[in-house]
Design an enzyme around this catalytic site. Sequence first.
Site, PDB file in Angstrom:
ATOM      1  N   PRO A   1       0.801  -1.235   0.000  1.00  9.34           N
ATOM      2  CA  PRO A   1       0.000   0.000   0.000  1.00  9.34           C
ATOM      3  C   PRO A   1       0.833   1.285   0.000  1.00  9.34           C
ATOM      4  O   PRO A   1       0.855   2.028   0.996  1.00  9.34           O
ATOM      5  CB  PRO A   1      -0.825  -0.131   1.284  1.00  9.34           C
ATOM      6  CG  PRO A   1       0.047  -0.931   2.200  1.00  9.34           C
ATOM      7  CD  PRO A   1       0.828  -1.881   1.332  1.00  9.34           C
ATOM      8  N   CYS A   2       1.468   1.569  -1.122  1.00 12.62           N
ATOM      9  CA  CYS A   2       2.274   2.782  -1.203  1.00 12.62           C
ATOM     10  C   CYS A   2       1.389   4.040  -1.121  1.00 12.62           C
ATOM     11  O   CYS A   2       1.891   5.131  -0.868  1.00 12.62           O
ATOM     12  CB  CYS A   2       3.116   2.785  -2.484  1.00 12.62           C
ATOM     13  SG  CYS A   2       2.148   2.548  -3.970  1.00 12.62           S
ATOM     14  N   HIS A   3       0.077   3.849  -1.324  1.00 14.94           N
ATOM     15  CA  HIS A   3      -0.815   5.009  -1.181  1.00 14.94           C
ATOM     16  C   HIS A   3      -0.883   5.479   0.270  1.00 14.94           C
ATOM     17  O   HIS A   3      -1.375   6.572   0.550  1.00 14.94           O
ATOM     18  CB  HIS A   3      -2.224   4.671  -1.701  1.00 14.94           C
ATOM     19  CG  HIS A   3      -2.878   3.503  -1.017  1.00 14.94           C
ATOM     20  ND1 HIS A   3      -2.634   2.200  -1.376  1.00 14.94           N
ATOM     21  CD2 HIS A   3      -3.760   3.442   0.023  1.00 14.94           C
ATOM     22  CE1 HIS A   3      -3.363   1.382  -0.599  1.00 14.94           C
ATOM     23  NE2 HIS A   3      -4.041   2.118   0.264  1.00 14.94           N
TER      24      HIS A   3
END
Lengths: 202, 165
Positions: free
Chosen positions: A169-171
Amino acid sequence: MIQELDPVRRADVDRASRLAAERVVERARRERLEDVMVATVDSPVGTLLVAATPRGVVRVAFPEEPEEAVLEELAADLSPRVLADPRGMDAVRRQFEEYFRGRRRRFETRVDWSLAPSGFSRRVLEQTARIPYGTVSTYGEMAKRAGSPRAARAAGNALHDNPVPIVVPCHRVVPASGGVGRYGGSEWRKEWLLRLEGWLQG
Amino acid sequence: MSPPPFARFLEEHRAQVYRFLLAAVGPHDADDCFQETFLAALRAYPRVREDSNLRAWVLTIATRKVIDHERARARRPVPVERLPHWSAPESPDGEPEVWRAVRSLPPRQRAAILQRYVLDLPYADIARTLGCSQEAARASAYEGRRKLREMLSPDGSPKATGGAR
């Protein structure tokens, strides 16, 4: 040309050959001949192309990347034995669907890191995989956890090139100065995902 | 350098390979031969060179499967209840005599005329799929064409056809 063979030339084999090709994929899966399987997943942020190897999910691509180009990349970087196998990807597809309906907080699927760079970038992505649903961290913090406290910008670049967005989850990594910051899959998607997870309101 | 993703290779060649096999072994066995062809291709695929002629390559495998299939069929004792199926197979369209005539040709002649006149392969490629010289490929196609004409005109006189070559 010989007229006698016209019926053979004219026979419609599209449907029969498509079904036969699907059975080839079934058997390839059972005989473990698939090095990479791919399937599309419909989602509120567009149709995603998801690829997995026997080791785990290896690539998630947003619709801006042409499918053909992604398949070429997988063939060149991993193995040419890339098969379109929606059934083989059932479990992974279900997890995406649950996530987008707000019913799943973490992906159970393993990640194959083959397409991620090694070293610092890889450590940043591994640390990012641990950020809990609905929370965020900063580029600086990720750089620190990856062992280079002053490399916030490099951490940002590593996250921008994340081969498996959403699953890793780089968001959930945002600038310390405020705002949601950059996203490899367009910023509106980052906002959308953070809203889905309840971190952004409205 | 690696060949294109197998998914694309399968999508590009499935119809032609299926058509070839449908005519070569009939609807009952075309599916099996199709599976065997593409699974063999998949096993060998990582060793294929990027610039190979993939169409000729996959038809070579399919031709081999047809020949294997014929040998196996010749060895198998024929169960009586299956005889009607072979002598009067269902055909994909309303002209069963054509499909039956094609299937009665010896395997190499059958492969040669299908690849030449249905799949439009050049003789250089047909020679490769049959593993013979171009002259031998031409001779097989010629012989197959002659027999086919004989079978399809009951009085034995060659049918008048336009554009025959």
